[in-house]
Design an enzyme around this catalytic site. Structure first.
Site, PDB file in Angstrom:
ATOM      1  N   LYS A   1       0.824  -1.225   0.000  1.00  0.00           N
ATOM      2  CA  LYS A   1       0.000   0.000   0.000  1.00  0.00           C
ATOM      3  C   LYS A   1       0.849   1.263   0.000  1.00  0.00           C
ATOM      4  CE  LYS A   1      -2.655  -0.404   3.750  1.00  0.00           C
ATOM      5  NZ  LYS A   1      -1.836  -0.820   4.640  1.00  0.00           N
TER       6      LYS A   1
ATOM      7  N   ARG B   1      12.463   0.200  10.255  1.00  0.00           N
ATOM      8  CA  ARG B   1      11.503   0.577  11.279  1.00  0.00           C
ATOM      9  C   ARG B   1      11.644  -0.332  12.487  1.00  0.00           C
ATOM     10  NH1 ARG B   1       5.750   0.946   8.393  1.00  0.00           N
ATOM     11  NH2 ARG B   1       5.215  -0.099  10.335  1.00  0.00           N
TER      12      ARG B   1
ATOM     13  N   ARG C   1      12.341  -4.897   4.788  1.00  0.00           N
ATOM     14  CA  ARG C   1      11.956  -3.532   4.396  1.00  0.00           C
ATOM     15  C   ARG C   1      12.904  -2.494   5.010  1.00  0.00           C
ATOM     16  NH1 ARG C   1       5.803  -1.924   5.004  1.00  0.00           N
ATOM     17  NH2 ARG C   1       6.150  -2.286   7.218  1.00  0.00           N
TER      18      ARG C   1
ATOM     19  N   ARG D   1      -8.635   1.653  10.411  1.00  0.00           N
ATOM     20  CA  ARG D   1      -8.097   0.317  10.655  1.00  0.00           C
ATOM     21  C   ARG D   1      -8.974  -0.462  11.613  1.00  0.00           C
ATOM     22  NH1 ARG D   1      -1.966   1.618   9.848  1.00  0.00           N
ATOM     23  NH2 ARG D   1      -1.087  -0.437   9.806  1.00  0.00           N
TER      24      ARG D   1
ATOM     25  N   ARG E   1       1.170  -7.657  14.472  1.00  0.00           N
ATOM     26  CA  ARG E   1       0.472  -6.732  13.569  1.00  0.00           C
ATOM     27  C   ARG E   1      -0.496  -7.477  12.653  1.00  0.00           C
ATOM     28  NH1 ARG E   1       5.643  -4.024  11.313  1.00  0.00           N
ATOM     29  NH2 ARG E   1       4.295  -3.069   9.776  1.00  0.00           N
TER      30      ARG E   1
HETATM   31  P1  AMP Z   1       2.057   1.238   9.461  1.00  0.00           P
HETATM   32  O1  AMP Z   1       3.168   2.221   9.213  1.00  0.00           O
HETATM   33  O2  AMP Z   1       0.841   1.562   8.687  1.00  0.00           O
HETATM   34  O3  AMP Z   1       2.502  -0.184   9.321  1.00  0.00           O
HETATM   35  O4  AMP Z   1       1.663   1.433  11.003  1.00  0.00           O
HETATM   36  C1  AMP Z   1       2.585   1.188  12.043  1.00  0.00           C
HETATM   37  C2  AMP Z   1       1.886   1.128  13.388  1.00  0.00           C
HETATM   38  O5  AMP Z   1       1.288   2.407  13.681  1.00  0.00           O
HETATM   39  C3  AMP Z   1       0.723   0.140  13.487  1.00  0.00           C
HETATM   40  O6  AMP Z   1       1.165  -1.173  13.792  1.00  0.00           O
HETATM   41  C4  AMP Z   1      -0.098   0.750  14.628  1.00  0.00           C
HETATM   42  O7  AMP Z   1       0.490   0.480  15.878  1.00  0.00           O
HETATM   43  C5  AMP Z   1       0.060   2.242  14.379  1.00  0.00           C
HETATM   44  N1  AMP Z   1      -1.020   2.757  13.509  1.00  0.00           N
HETATM   45  C6  AMP Z   1      -0.926   3.184  12.214  1.00  0.00           C
HETATM   46  N2  AMP Z   1      -2.116   3.570  11.729  1.00  0.00           N
HETATM   47  C7  AMP Z   1      -3.009   3.388  12.747  1.00  0.00           C
HETATM   48  C8  AMP Z   1      -4.405   3.579  12.886  1.00  0.00           C
HETATM   49  N3  AMP Z   1      -5.166   4.020  11.873  1.00  0.00           N
HETATM   50  N4  AMP Z   1      -4.962   3.274  14.074  1.00  0.00           N
HETATM   51  C9  AMP Z   1      -4.252   2.838  15.096  1.00  0.00           C
HETATM   52  N5  AMP Z   1      -2.929   2.592  15.045  1.00  0.00           N
HETATM   53  C10 AMP Z   1      -2.303   2.871  13.883  1.00  0.00           C
END
Ligand code: AMP
Length: 225
Positions: free
Chosen positions: A15, A166, A133, A90, A177
């Site tokens: 994405k 990360r 990544r 989410r 996750r």
């Molecule tokens: P991502 O970069 O999208 O993989 O997000 C990394 C982490 O940020 C996730 O595992 C969540 O802990 C937090 N996170 C990102 N977006 C959200 C969201 N919409 N709601 C809650 N937690 C989020």
């Protein structure tokens, strides 16, 4: 016409890469909640300190916190023609918040389109993708040591910035996750399908193959609500 896109799909489904490209193509802001939250952590804000407790475990940060950040961001002037939302909503609670936010923000907007795009992918390969990544600490470009390696080790091809991993891209946190995704986020696919605004794309294959499929969907027109 204001065009609003949200994206659904499991962690590391591609994405981030595709939505960044789409945002450039459509000249709309790319809003990625993961990056917004990581910026809060980097700046050591109270919101960032709270979010870190959840991110480090692979859990969702509380809906109130993330909705506030999103509402602020979607209210900014650069979103007046629409936005590409990556990583929000989410959960069911967040989807309801988004509808509320959009109703408020769009109350004077005459014509807008809302579209949810689901990246359907074979999940077996995704943990491997996550641990490989890397991203540029300067411009955010995403790499993968297995299939999109930088030309020079540890250095961004685009801007020469340093590539970093990360903190939550470890195998243990990745597993958590995926669990969070299956429990909280996956039900949104059905939710948006029932609203009649969902498009699904096959997200298996190369970056260019998926990009072509995404463009086909976007150019064929978006469901109107
Ligand atoms: P991502 O970069 O999208 O993989 O997000 C990394 C982490 O940020 C996730 O595992 C969540 O802990 C937090 N996170 C990102 N977006 C959200 C969201 N919409 N709601 C809650 N937690 C989020």
């Amino acid at each position: 016409m204001k065009s609003e896109f949200i994206f659904l799909g499991p962690p590391a489904c591609g994405k981030g890469t595709q939505t960044t490209r789409l945002a450039e193509y459509l000249r709309l802001p790319h809003i990625d909640t993961g990056s917004l939250l990581r910026a809060e952590i980097k700046n050591q804000t109270p919101a960032g300190m709270e979010a870190k407790l959840y991110i480090d475990k692979g859990h969702l940060v509380p809906v109130e916190l993330v909705s506030k950040i999103i509402k602020n961001r979607l209210s900014q002037a650069d979103c007046k023609n629409g936005y590409i939302l990556d990583g929000f909503p989410r959960s069911m609670g967040q989807a309801e918040q988004l509808t509320k936010i959009n109703n408020e923000i769009n109350k004077d907007v005459e014509d807008y389109k809302f579209s949810a795009i689901y990246f359907d992918i074979d999940t077996d390969i995704l943990v491997e993708r996550i641990v490989n990544r890397r991203s540029c600490s300067k411009c955010g470009e995403i790499y993968n040591l297995a299939f999109k390696a930088p030309k020079q080790d540890g250095i961004c091809d685009k801007c020469g910035g340093e590539l970093t991993q990360r903190k939550d891209d470890t195998k243990e946190i990745a597993v958590s996750r995926f669990e969070t995704y299956n429990n909280e986020t996956a039900p949104l696919v059905e939710y948006y399908k029932n609203m009649g605004v969902l498009e699904t794309i096959d997200a298996n294959g190369t970056i260019d193959e998926v990009w072509k499929r995404l463009l086909d969907i976007v150019e064929k027109g978006i469901t109107k609500v």
